[in-house]
Design an enzyme around this catalytic site. Structure first.
Site, PDB file in Angstrom:
ATOM      1  CG  HIS A  61     -19.590  43.004  16.512  1.00  0.00           C
ATOM      2  ND1 HIS A  61     -18.899  42.053  15.807  1.00  0.00           N
ATOM      3  CD2 HIS A  61     -20.826  43.023  15.966  1.00  0.00           C
ATOM      4  CE1 HIS A  61     -19.692  41.505  14.893  1.00  0.00           C
ATOM      5  NE2 HIS A  61     -20.885  42.086  14.986  1.00  0.00           N
ATOM      6  NE  ARG A  65     -30.514  44.854  14.421  1.00  0.00           N
ATOM      7  CZ  ARG A  65     -29.749  43.852  14.013  1.00  0.00           C
ATOM      8  NH1 ARG A  65     -28.949  43.991  12.973  1.00  0.00           N
ATOM      9  NH2 ARG A  65     -29.762  42.692  14.633  1.00  0.00           N
ATOM     10  CG  ASN A 278     -24.250  33.471  11.595  1.00  0.00           C
ATOM     11  OD1 ASN A 278     -23.492  32.533  11.817  1.00  0.00           O
ATOM     12  ND2 ASN A 278     -24.464  33.946  10.382  1.00  0.00           N
ATOM     13  CG  ASP A 305     -22.786  39.995  16.880  1.00  0.00           C
ATOM     14  OD1 ASP A 305     -23.308  40.965  16.292  1.00  0.00           O
ATOM     15  OD2 ASP A 305     -22.768  38.847  16.403  1.00  0.00           O
TER      16      ASP A 305
END
Ligand code: DOR
Length: 431
Positions: A61, A65, A278, A305
């Site tokens: 994960h 970008r 998040n 993440d």
């Protein structure tokens, strides 16, 4: 060309014992040739005295970008950061611009990673076109282009019927679906866990927005036979649901991040968006449940993440800044220091959760060091202690809530297919 790592200690992933060995690799074939003492000569030798040799870490994960958000990260900087964190393989998320919803975009990332990436990079393709949640992408074409799984990470797929259709198609191709579980009718524009949101005067994002969608998708996976991977689990009911699903034989795996294991909403100290992520940092009870799930294997693996953002973006404050934290350069020392050193998790258990299990869940090679296997090796100096210093990061992102934390167990050498992609023998020095 043959390379030799000299003077390391190999960790036995079953009994935790350490054996003094050298490792000889074939850098052209990318494989391990021999493990032991008094091995044949090599063209190049690397001194790893004092370090422990581990199978290269695997993070399923990561937000690289590129394309589209190169001011936050690029494939070159993100994979350099991954190599510095001890990772030999990463899966990158498709919420780029354009999103990875077409075969050509997936191929582009793979080509770019082969040209400028230090680690192996496995793209995930989008579940829905443009991550809009309205129509499905061409799963077979995405797989053909090299996608190892499908995800709309960053957003939940709101339409249950569409998710059922996605799972049916993914099951036919045996492609895992990696879900970002967030029911927007419950999450709304929420930013923090409800108690912290009240305390700091921002919109709440309740835990049910996550667990309700996990419940739905577990039921759909059971019905369709799909392989379901649950991203960044953060709340107690989600852990309980995954435990229940596994007991029923549903094909489900799950990941947990270092920030959800080590921080709760209590850490959020004022209007500081470095803590905005998040799913949000949750209650201390949720953190404990995640930890318990990680220890007992309900949550199969750690994943970062890794979500880099610029300092300007993060300066916008809790309400307006984007969600996300970086993590790929610091996960191992953080989890080693806070879980293995105090005796919550054994050293082999941590390595399995950072390498062996992600390899198994996503069908990747690696996860173990063995003769004939891939020469993906991470050398870690367990005694090397240094506080986390974002100024040293290879990542463009500095957005870590762990700045200044004193941690031990820094990776000093990362090998990918026999190639050395991180080499840092200088105490305190930048490789
Ligand atoms: O905090 C997050 N940031 N969570 C996500 O799901 C997406 C990610 C991002 O892309 O920045």
């Amino acid at each position: 060309m043959r390379r030799k790592l000299v003077g390391g200690r190999l960790l036995d992933l079953v009994d935790g014992s350490l054996t003094a060995v050298d490792v000889l690799v074939d850098a052209d074939a990318g494989t391990v040739l021999a493990i032991g003492r008094e091995l044949p000569e090599a063209d190049e030798q690397h001194d790893v005295r004092g370090a422990v040799l581990l199978p290269g870490f695997i993070d399923v994960h990561v937000h690289l970008r590129e394309p589209g958000f190169e001011h936050k990260e690029t494939i070159a900087t993100g994979t350099a950061a991954a190599a510095a964190g001890g990772f030999s393989q990463i899966a990158c998320m498709p919420n780029t611009n354009p999103p990875l919803d077409e075969a050509e975009h997936v191929e582009w990332v793979r080509r770019q990673a082969a040209a400028s990436g230090r680690t192996r990079v496995w793209p995930m393709g989008c579940i829905t076109r443009g991550q809009q949640g309205r129509s499905l992408t061409d799963f077979a074409a995405l797989r053909e282009a090299g996608a190892i799984a499908l995800s709309d990470d960053g957003k939940g797929v709101q339409d249950g019927g569409l998710m059922r259709e996605a799972m049916l198609r993914a099951a036919a191709l045996d492609l895992p679906i990696a879900i970002h579980a967030e029911d927007e009718t419950l999450a709304r524009t929420g930013v923090l866990n409800p108690p912290a949101a009240r305390r700091l005067g921002v919109e709440p994002q309740p835990g049910e927005s996550e667990s309700a969608m996990i419940a739905r998708d577990i039921l759909l996976a059971e019905q369709t036979g799909a392989r379901l991977h649950i991203c960044h689990v953060s709340v107690e009911p989600a852990v309980a649901l995954i435990r229940w699903a596994k007991a029923r034989g549903v094909r489900v795996t799950a990941e947990v991040t270092p920030h959800h294991l080590l921080l709760s909403e209590d850490a959020i100290d004022g209007d500081d968006a470095v803590y905005k992520v998040n799913p949000p940092l949750r209650s201390e009870a949720d953190r404990q449940a995640c930890l318990e799930g990680f220890l007992d294997g309900t949550l199969d693996m750690a994943a970062t993440d890794h979500a880099p953002h610029s300092s300007e973006e993060k300066a916008a404050g809790l309400a307006a800044a984007p969600f996300g934290m970086v993590g790929i350069e610091t996960i191992f020392p953080l989890l080693y220091t806070h879980l293995v050193v105090p005796g919550l998790l054994t050293f082999p258990q941590l390595v399995q959760r950072m390498s062996t299990r992600p390899a198994a869940a996503f069908g990747l090679s690696g996860g173990v060091i063995r003769v004939g296997g891939p020469a993906d090796i991470t050398a870690v100096q367990l005694e090397r202690e240094r506080p986390i210093d974002p100024a040293r990061f290879y990542s463009k992102g500095r957005n870590t809530p762990f700045a200044g934390w004193p941690v031990t167990g820094w990776p000093v050498l990362t090998m990918v297919g026999g190639r050395i992609v991180l080499c840092d023998r200088e105490e305190g020095g930048r490789p």
